[in-house]
Design a protein around this motif. Structure first.
Motif, PDB file in Angstrom:
ATOM      1  N   ASP A 175       0.801  -1.220   0.000  1.00 50.02           N
ATOM      2  CA  ASP A 175       0.000   0.000   0.000  1.00 50.02           C
ATOM      3  C   ASP A 175       0.835   1.271   0.000  1.00 50.02           C
ATOM      4  N   GLU A 176       1.948   1.240   0.735  1.00 46.23           N
ATOM      5  CA  GLU A 176       2.756   2.458   0.794  1.00 46.23           C
ATOM      6  C   GLU A 176       3.295   2.819  -0.587  1.00 46.23           C
ATOM      7  N   ASP A 179       0.535   4.211  -2.704  1.00 49.80           N
ATOM      8  CA  ASP A 179       0.213   5.600  -2.363  1.00 49.80           C
ATOM      9  C   ASP A 179       1.203   6.564  -3.000  1.00 49.80           C
ATOM     10  N   ARG A 182       0.551   7.022  -6.714  1.00 51.34           N
ATOM     11  CA  ARG A 182      -0.683   7.683  -7.149  1.00 51.34           C
ATOM     12  C   ARG A 182      -0.407   9.066  -7.718  1.00 51.34           C
TER      13      ARG A 182
END
Ligand code: ADP
Ligand code: ZN
Ligand code: MG
Length: 642
Positions: A175-176, A179, A182
């Motif tokens: 997830d990091e 992120d 993005r």
């Protein structure tokens, strides 16, 4: 079980040298030559005999038919002993031969000494083949890994995809990294907006992480999310090319990409091209890579990032990259793609289970729980294996039995270090790492703990505790060194305290603690007993000493055996006292230790803040015992080097 600095390099065995496969064509050429040679040869040559004998046979009327070539006289006998029998003799200068044959009334004809093909082969192709063969061998000697055929069909394929169709939905457990990426997607979607606002535009993004964690997948997902074209090249393909070809390809890549901007240029396995450039006196075989790298650097400098061209790279060995690649304006943004924790592993399993029919009782969380250290690629493999097993067994959905067997199969295919940990081992590792972490937190001079993890990292390690220094350090004082040794021994001490026994997992800790203690005593003059002396082998002689040791010889020391004995005792003393200290601190904070270990076992990874919450109220230790001030049972008068 290791204590790690964030900058510590993760080593990986070097990839197998590329270009193994392209030697095959050579074999085919040789085989074809041999085959052509054999096929092209005239049929059975028949019974050889002397010219005079053969002529006598013709004169005796034994010949049914005669063939004349420039070199040979071939006779088909009237009464053949076996089918297809021939008598053959080499011709001599004999003007009467034809007359003799005509007199016998035998049918005769001329023949050539072999067909054109054989001639062509023997006279032209074979020598050329041989020359080519030796040339190849010499060529390979000069530039290992370079294949002659790669001029024509380079393996460094430029892959251009209009849209990859992959989205962040397909990536889980990182997830990091997602992120961070993005923002790149945002930029690619509407570069004008970024330009108007004047925000800092990313230019090069380097994905860093162990193999199989999804770096390639992430790069393609960025292109898919932004709906832009994706150009990719793989670094290792460049290694075997002729000088100049790699650079030309890089140029071509950027040219094409720029006309398609906004888009992504992805260079996979960047370390293969981006290895630090060698200094003077480099071998010729590095030329290609260096030219390619130089071209890449100049292209990265040359293009205008505002157009919306983003370079992404991936590597699992960032430490060997040429520093020039990481400079501002090049790959200045690095995104860590780490191995997933339990929750991440469950999510990845779920992503890959989308296209597989799972039985209701299949518990992906349970599978995630027994696979610490697995990367996404391995987890994808588990689901795939389970589906295959299910199909083979004729079942219509995957059950837990296939899942478990799939895990075993995937584990069997991995190196030993990645095997599944049993619950007891997990408990030991959790307490071991908790021991390191607790000591690192409560000791006065040590760096704060950034992260504790039970996810294996690097060779032989079962978990790690990562400390982040608050400031760059050039010097360390004696209390700091003692604290550091205490932390190193804390893992093993915690195991002993809780389980009553020591495992093999502390080997690396011991090596490092011993090394530090030995240097304190023999290099830094930190032993009260030995005073300000250095017993280290001077820098200039170290190489020679290493060589002697390699030959099994003991390099000459600057001190006597008795002094050496004291050094050894002092080193052991430092280590023992540090162990004592670790034990007493851990004993005094036993509840905290156990609570931390339990939490770690459950979550596998703890961040610094969470760790400090759990450790709130842990006692600070009594001040470090200065080894020199302790009463000594035995004192040597004045150990001096002789
Ligand atoms: P890397 O480039 O880091 O070596 P890849 O991106 O080539 O790893 O991963 C190989 C395969 O493993 C992917 O195609 C995907 O199927 C699976 N995989 C790896 N990491 C993940 C992840 N984080 N989420 C989902 N699938 C993953
Ligand atoms: Zn350890
Ligand atoms: Mg990859």
């Amino acid at each position: 079980m290791a204590i790690e600095n964030p900058s510590a390099p993760t080593r990986r065995p070097p990839t197998s040298p590329p270009g193994q496969g392209d030697r095959g064509w050579l074999l085919y050429v040789v085989l074809a030559l041999v085959a052509a040679f054999l096929l092209g040869r005239p049929g059975p040559s028949g019974t050889q005999m002397a010219y005079s004998d053969l002529k006598a046979k013709i004169a005796a009327g034994d010949a049914a038919e005669v063939q004349l070539s420039r070199d040979k006289l071939t006779v088909i006998p009237k009464k053949a002993q076996k089918a297809g029998e021939r008598w053959v003799a080499y011709r001599v200068e004999d003007p009467d031969l034809v007359k003799l044959i005509e007199k016998q009334g035998v049918k005769y004809s001329g023949a050539s000494d072999g067909d054109w093909f054989t001639n062509l082969l023997m006279v032209w192709l074979l020598p050329i083949g041989v020359v080519l063969f030796f040339w190849m061998i010499m060529f390979r000697r000069m530039r290992p890994g370079a294949g002659i055929m790669s001029i024509g069909r380079s393996r460094a394929k430029l892959v251009a995809e209009e849209g990859t169709g992959i989205t962040f939905e397909d990536v889980a457990g990182v997830d990091e990294a997602v992120d961070e990426l993005r923002e790149v997607v945002e930029f690619l979607r509407s570069p004008e907006r970024f330009r108007r606002v004047g925000g800092r535009i990313p230019k090069g993004v380097l994905l860093v992480g162990p193999p199989g964690t999804g770096k390639t997948l992430l790069a393609r997902a960025v292109a898919g999310e932004a709906k832009v074209p994706f150009f990719s090249l793989t670094g290792s393909d460049f290694v075997e090319m002729f000088v100049g070809v790699g650079a030309a390809r890089v140029r071509d890549l950027f040219e094409r990409a720029q006309s398609k901007a906004p888009c992504i240029v992805f260079i996979d396995e960047l370390d293969a091209i981006g290895k630090a450039r060698s200094g003077a006196g480099a071998f010729a075989s590095h030329d290609e890579r260096e030219q390619t790298l130089n071209q890449l650097l100049s292209e990265m400098d040359g293009f205008d990032a505002r157009k919306g061209l983003i370079i992404m790279g991936a590597t699992n060995r960032p430490e060997i990259l040429d520093p020039a690649l990481l400079r501002p304006g090049r790959f200045d943004r690095q995104v860590l793609v780490d191995r997933p924790d339990v929750r991440g592993r469950e999510a990845i399993l779920r992503v890959h289970a989308r296209d597989v029919r799972l039985g209701p009782e299949v518990d992906l969380r349970a599978i995630a729980a027994i696979t610490p250290g697995f990367a996404g690629a391995e987890l994808a493999n588990i689901i795939n294996e389970a589906a295959l097993l299910t199909a083979r067994r004729g079942k219509d959905h995957v059950t837990m039995s296939e899942m478990n067997e799939a895990v075993e199969r995937v584990v069997a295919g991995l190196e030993k270090k990645n095997r599944v940990m049993n619950p007891r081992e997990k408990g030991i590792v959790a307490h071991h790492e908790a021991g390191h972490a607790l000591l690192a937190e409560v000791l006065p001079t040590t760096d704060r703990v950034h992260k504790v993890s039970m996810i294996p990292r690097g060779l032989g390690a079962l978990g790690f505790t990562m400390q982040i220094p608050l400031e760059d350090r050039y010097l360390m004082t004696r209390p700091e060194l003692l604290d550091k040794i205490t932390v190193l021994l804390g893992g093993r001490t915690a195991e002993q305290l809780v389980f009553g026994e020591i495992s093999t997992g502390a080997q690396d800790d011991l090596v490092r603690a011993t090394d530090l203690a030995r240097r304190m005593v023999s290099q830094f003059g930190m032993s009260e007993l030995l005073g300000p002396q250095s017993f280290a082998i001077p820098e200039g002689l170290a190489e020679g000493a290493r060589m002697l040791r390699g030959l099994g010889l003991q390099p000459e020391r600057g001190h006597g055996d008795r002094t050496q004995e004291i050094i050894d005792r002092e080193v052991a003393g430092v280590l023992r006292r540090a162990e004592e200290r670790a034990r007493s601190i851990l004993e005094g904070n036993r509840e905290h230790l156990v609570r931390l270990a339990a939490r770690l076992r459950e979550k596998e990874v703890l961040e610094g803040t969470e760790l400090r919450e759990i450790l709130a109220g842990a006692h600070a230790p009594e001040p470090a015992v200065e080894p020199g001030t302790e009463p000594q049972e035995e004192r040597w008068e004045q150990p001096l080097p002789h």
